[in-house]
Design an enzyme around this catalytic site. Structure first.
Site, short mmCIF file in Angstrom:
data_model
loop_
_atom_site.label_atom_id
_atom_site.label_comp_id
_atom_site.label_asym_id
_atom_site.label_seq_id
_atom_site.Cartn_x
_atom_site.Cartn_y
_atom_site.Cartn_z
N HIS A 74 1.01 -1.10 -0.01
CA HIS A 74 -0.05 -0.04 0.09
C HIS A 74 0.98 1.20 0.12
O HIS A 74 0.68 2.15 -0.78
CB HIS A 74 -0.92 -0.08 1.12
CG HIS A 74 -2.01 -1.16 1.27
ND1 HIS A 74 -3.49 -0.75 0.90
CD2 HIS A 74 -2.04 -2.53 1.22
CE1 HIS A 74 -4.09 -1.87 1.10
NE2 HIS A 74 -3.17 -2.81 1.26
N ASP B 16 -6.43 5.19 3.06
CA ASP B 16 -6.53 3.93 2.66
C ASP B 16 -7.80 3.15 3.10
O ASP B 16 -8.64 3.64 3.93
CB ASP B 16 -5.33 3.37 3.06
CG ASP B 16 -4.80 2.25 1.98
OD1 ASP B 16 -5.64 1.59 1.41
OD2 ASP B 16 -3.62 1.82 2.32
N HIS C 152 3.65 -12.87 -9.43
CA HIS C 152 2.28 -12.96 -8.73
C HIS C 152 1.09 -12.04 -9.33
O HIS C 152 0.10 -12.03 -8.71
CB HIS C 152 2.51 -12.78 -7.40
CG HIS C 152 3.13 -11.19 -6.91
ND1 HIS C 152 3.56 -10.45 -8.04
CD2 HIS C 152 3.13 -10.74 -5.69
CE1 HIS C 152 4.06 -9.54 -7.29
NE2 HIS C 152 3.61 -9.60 -5.98
N SER D 285 4.18 -4.90 -11.01
CA SER D 285 4.94 -6.18 -11.69
C SER D 285 4.56 -6.27 -12.96
O SER D 285 5.24 -6.49 -13.92
CB SER D 285 4.73 -7.47 -11.05
OG SER D 285 5.37 -7.53 -9.78
N GLU E 38 5.91 -3.26 -15.07
CA GLU E 38 7.28 -3.81 -15.47
C GLU E 38 7.58 -4.57 -16.44
O GLU E 38 8.71 -4.52 -17.22
CB GLU E 38 8.04 -4.15 -13.92
CG GLU E 38 8.13 -3.03 -12.91
CD GLU E 38 8.77 -3.45 -11.67
OE1 GLU E 38 8.82 -4.53 -11.63
OE2 GLU E 38 9.17 -2.46 -11.06
#
Length: 476
Positions: A29, A127, A365, A370, A373
């Site tokens: 987060h 959040d 995952h 990710s 990227e």
């Protein structure tokens, strides 16, 4: 703990918007909040970043060198039975203990109230865990923006009012397998049993008398506006659905593409990668807070071995990493893959590794950072989601965007075997000339161009700042 007086006065002397960033104490987060702070800073927005004192050094290391408008305000974590002192992020503790951070957050209301009174920002970005913050901020005339660090599809599928018909009854696994009422008609028609079972954690009582789902819904319903880490180019149907569920402004941060990390790749890794042909190496990593079981590690590693391709595997563990790695790998594995495979634990320069010319596949995952990227570095995407939003991200990428593949798994428990790993890697690294392979390659190229277009990405932030300025001047 009060914000440093000199720093506060320096910040207050500057014109323009001033926002507080207040993420939950988990780096999954914190990182998106820092990335957004960097983007806003480049457009002149002043940021006061709230986090536990123990997280400050790591947050500082994540700020861009050009970010001169962000100050970090360290918070004191109250004592909570069962929560070890000095552990101030979920990265430092087992999952069973990390829920106690929610208890600590609820005890921090007076501290946060005092800080907001001192800083008097235009907005507080908050959040899922601080559902009490909008009412507190409103008493001081401060507007609140719920920043969802997850993709719009995750919010649309899991945390909308239509998800639960009877609040007293809650929800069952079978109900969670199906989309909520009114969910858009896309390639995503539901989830598997093991995924729905994981989603049930949202309906647990986290030591605080309320569930995670109730926290999220209350936060979304009581804030001034909702900011989603998403864009219409990738998620238009899900953004529209979220808009239909909440009667308030929905702002878009865009994909929030991270800036390249400075520095050259460590020589030992660069030398090892240099020996392999272009786009032939599989890089495999699941982040710092996602841990595979021993059986999953066994099947994953044997699957990588079956591919016959060179690979760089990074595995992390909640305990002594080096010892755990040796115990988790199959017997004789390291000897068999010697020279062609690396198994490592701990931090590595992931962005630099993915950017190396020999790396052609990223097995991950499906955390959305990710995913990004992989796309910007021309890496084929093989996804093995492990929890929460990762399952929805994987469906978005593999089914809607058709820019990656997910490893096949058993419905009831999520089991996958070595041959499932092999087949998924084979489909993106060998079968690239098939019709599905050509389509995937074309889609990856399209999204790479979109994500690396600085004008487009900067416009997301410019539009967000413009909308915030308009909201700041409104009496809402």
């Amino acid at each position: 703990m009060r914000a440093d007086t000199e720093s506060k006065q320096r910040m207050a002397s500057k014109p323009g918007l001033h926002v507080v960033m207040f993420p939950f104490f988990a780096f999954g987060h914190i990182s998106p909040f820092v990335q957004l702070s960097n983007k806003l800073s480049s457009h002149g927005v002043r940021v006061s970043f709230f986090s536990a004192a123990g997280n400050v050094d790591r947050i500082l290391s994540m700020l861009d060198a050009t970010n001169l408008t962000t100050q970090i305000v360290p918070l004191s974590i109250p004592a909570v039975d069962g929560l070890p002192q000095g552990l101030e992020s979920t990265a430092d503790m087992p999952q069973s203990t990390s829920a106690l951070l929610l208890v600590a957050l609820d005890l921090m209301k007076p501290q946060i109230d005092t800080l907001l009174l001192e800083l008097n920002p235009d907005f507080v970005f908050f959040d899922f865990a601080q559902q009490w913050l909008p009412a507190m901020a409103a008493e001081q005339g401060i507007k609140t923006i719920f920043y969802s660090v997850f993709t719009a599809i995750s919010t649309a599928f899991l945390t909308v009012p239509s998800r639960v018909v009877d609040w007293k009854k809650g929800v069952t696994v079978e109900e969670l397998k199906a989309p909520p009422s009114g969910f858009p008609k896309t390639a995503i028609t539901g989830v598997r049993t093991f995924e729905a079972q994981d989603f049930m954690f949202l309906f647990n009582n986290f030591h605080t008398g309320t569930t995670g789902f109730h926290r999220v819904i209350r936060a979304l319903q009581s804030c001034t506006a909702i900011l989603v880490k998403a864009c219409t180019e990738m998620e238009a149907p899900y953004i529209d659905y979220v808009k239909s569920q909440f009667d308030k402004p929905i702002l878009l941060a865009g994909p929030v593409v991270p800036e390249p990390r400075p520095g050259e790749l460590e020589e030992r890794w660069a030398k090892w990668l240099d020996q392999f042909p272009s786009r032939s190496v599989i890089y495999c990593s699941f982040g710092s807070e996602t841990f595979l079981t021993d059986d999953q590690i066994k099947e994953l590693t044997l699957g990588l071995e079956l591919t016959g391709l060179p690979f760089f595997l990074v595995l992390n563990f909640p305990a002594d990493s080096s010892k755990a790695l040796k115990m988790a790998l199959p017997e004789g594995f390291l000897e068999r893959v010697n020279g062609k495979g690396i198994a490592h634990t701990g931090w590595v320069q992931q962005q630099q590794i993915l950017a190396h010319s020999s790396v052609g596949c990223y097995l991950c995952h499906a955390g959305f950072s990710s995913v990004i990227e992989a796309l910007v570095n021309d890496c084929q995407l093989v996804m093995l989601p492990q929890k929460g939003d990762q399952y929805m991200n994987s469906k978005l990428v593999s089914l809607d965007l058709k820019a990656g593949v997910e490893i096949n798994r058993r419905d009831e428990d999520g089991h996958f075997g070595r041959h499932d790993v092999y087949k998924a890697v084979q489909s993106v690294m060998v079968d690239v000339d098939s019709e599905p392979g050509k389509l995937m390659t074309a889609n990856q190229k399209k999204w790479k161009e979109f994500l690396l277009n600085n004008n487009i990405q900067n416009q997301f932030t410019a539009d967000l700042v413009r909308e915030m300025k308009a909201m700041a001047s409104e009496n809402i």
